[in-house]
Design a protein around this motif. Sequence first.
Motif, PDB file in Angstrom:
ATOM      1  N   SER A 216      21.934  42.045 -11.518  1.00  0.00           N
ATOM      2  CA  SER A 216      21.956  40.820 -10.721  1.00  0.00           C
ATOM      3  C   SER A 216      20.570  40.209 -10.767  1.00  0.00           C
ATOM      4  O   SER A 216      19.586  40.860 -10.395  1.00  0.00           O
ATOM      5  CB  SER A 216      22.345  41.131  -9.272  1.00  0.00           C
ATOM      6  OG  SER A 216      21.988  40.060  -8.420  1.00  0.00           O
TER       7      SER A 216
ATOM      8  N   LYS B 138      26.075  34.952 -12.003  1.00  0.00           N
ATOM      9  CA  LYS B 138      25.768  36.062 -11.099  1.00  0.00           C
ATOM     10  C   LYS B 138      25.109  37.254 -11.791  1.00  0.00           C
ATOM     11  O   LYS B 138      24.464  38.066 -11.146  1.00  0.00           O
ATOM     12  CB  LYS B 138      27.051  36.529 -10.402  1.00  0.00           C
ATOM     13  CG  LYS B 138      27.681  35.480  -9.495  1.00  0.00           C
ATOM     14  CD  LYS B 138      28.958  36.007  -8.849  1.00  0.00           C
ATOM     15  CE  LYS B 138      29.586  34.954  -7.939  1.00  0.00           C
ATOM     16  NZ  LYS B 138      30.857  35.438  -7.330  1.00  0.00           N
ATOM     17  N   THR B 139      25.309  37.371 -13.100  1.00  0.00           N
ATOM     18  CA  THR B 139      24.882  38.572 -13.810  1.00  0.00           C
ATOM     19  C   THR B 139      24.062  38.216 -15.043  1.00  0.00           C
ATOM     20  O   THR B 139      24.371  37.259 -15.748  1.00  0.00           O
ATOM     21  CB  THR B 139      26.106  39.395 -14.251  1.00  0.00           C
ATOM     22  OG1 THR B 139      26.931  39.663 -13.114  1.00  0.00           O
ATOM     23  CG2 THR B 139      25.692  40.714 -14.878  1.00  0.00           C
TER      24      THR B 139
END
Length: 397
Positions: free
Chosen positions: A274, A258-259
């Motif tokens: 993100s 996600k990151t």
Amino acid sequence: MTTTRLPRKVTVLLAGLVLAALAGCGAAEKGPAEALGTKGPAKPAPVKAVPALPPGLPGMPPLLDPNDVYAADRPNMLSPVVKDFPSRVYVPNTNSNTVSVIDPVTYQVIDTIPVGVQPQHVVPSWDMKTLWVNNNRGHTLTPINPATGEAGKPVEVHDPYNLYFTPNGKYAIVMASMDKELVFRDPHTMDRVKTVPVTCYGVNHADFSADGRYFIVSCEFSGELLKVDTERMEVIGQQKLPFEGAMPQDVKVSPDGKTFYVADMMAHGMWVLSGDKFETPKLLPTGKGCHGLYVSRDSKEMYVSNRGEGTISVYNFPENKLTKKWTLPDGGSPDMGGVSADGKVLWLSGRYNSEVYAIDTVTGKQLARIPVGGGPHGLAVYPQPGRYSLGHTGIFR
């Protein structure tokens, strides 16, 4: 003619028999369910639709764990392809035009391989059978056979500062830093397939989304980030980092995908953003000259080399914060590297000290300080766990 009247009870009984016979005829035509006065056979209960996961890049091996892109990188989970390769540390010396080969057991240099001009990184191929030495100013890639440690015939490739591979193994991607290009090539012959010009300066490091559909690229000399569509081979996003004089370096995606984290040697920390949203990132300070990013074998921590102050910061993914900081005795310039197959040792080049550091990943203690050639840079620890390589000094899935 005389008519005989039937008794009332007999008449009613005969009428009932006639109606029953008629009903029976109707039942034979309509079927038993309708004859019984129902609406027909019971329909099966509808199956509840389950949303499908977003499809990944065509041809990409599926993740072992959708919540951990590094699930295939556990301690000593060596692929059959690499399990018989001798354990070595390959160090490209940019000023000496050589690769130093270290035995990680004895901490000794056991071989020195002449290569091209200004070797920057040693990169495992997607199929993990070859190590490619990026001779940036020599405009060649030198293949090394990790089974024998022998170098092969150099392949002509212009401006190969760094090298990556698409998650499906379809293309190699050359980070042509000075040419201002991303060059998609055949992963075996290195023949050019498509050239993607960019408007930023110094494309150098990257990492891919969990589904492989895009990758984030750092542009060192203009302080920018790119977002590139993997299959279309097109830049689909570009942004300037919100820091005057930013110099982004290594890029790494979080275990949950996600990151993205981007090391910045002038902002002295990691940019956090993100990848899907590609919004303006936030800075997490780590130390002077933040440079390399390496994930632990259990996917819980990330080791961050701070080249300008001789330290390594440790970021904890579950806790979402920095939890430790290790200082090299007698200083140093920790740069690029990787984690040993068993996860116990972090290996980093000392860019400005002509040395390599071996660091205990539990205690942070320096285990060895090994003299090598001039300007050691993107060293590769090999072999490492994983099913395939995405490039750089070893990003495995």
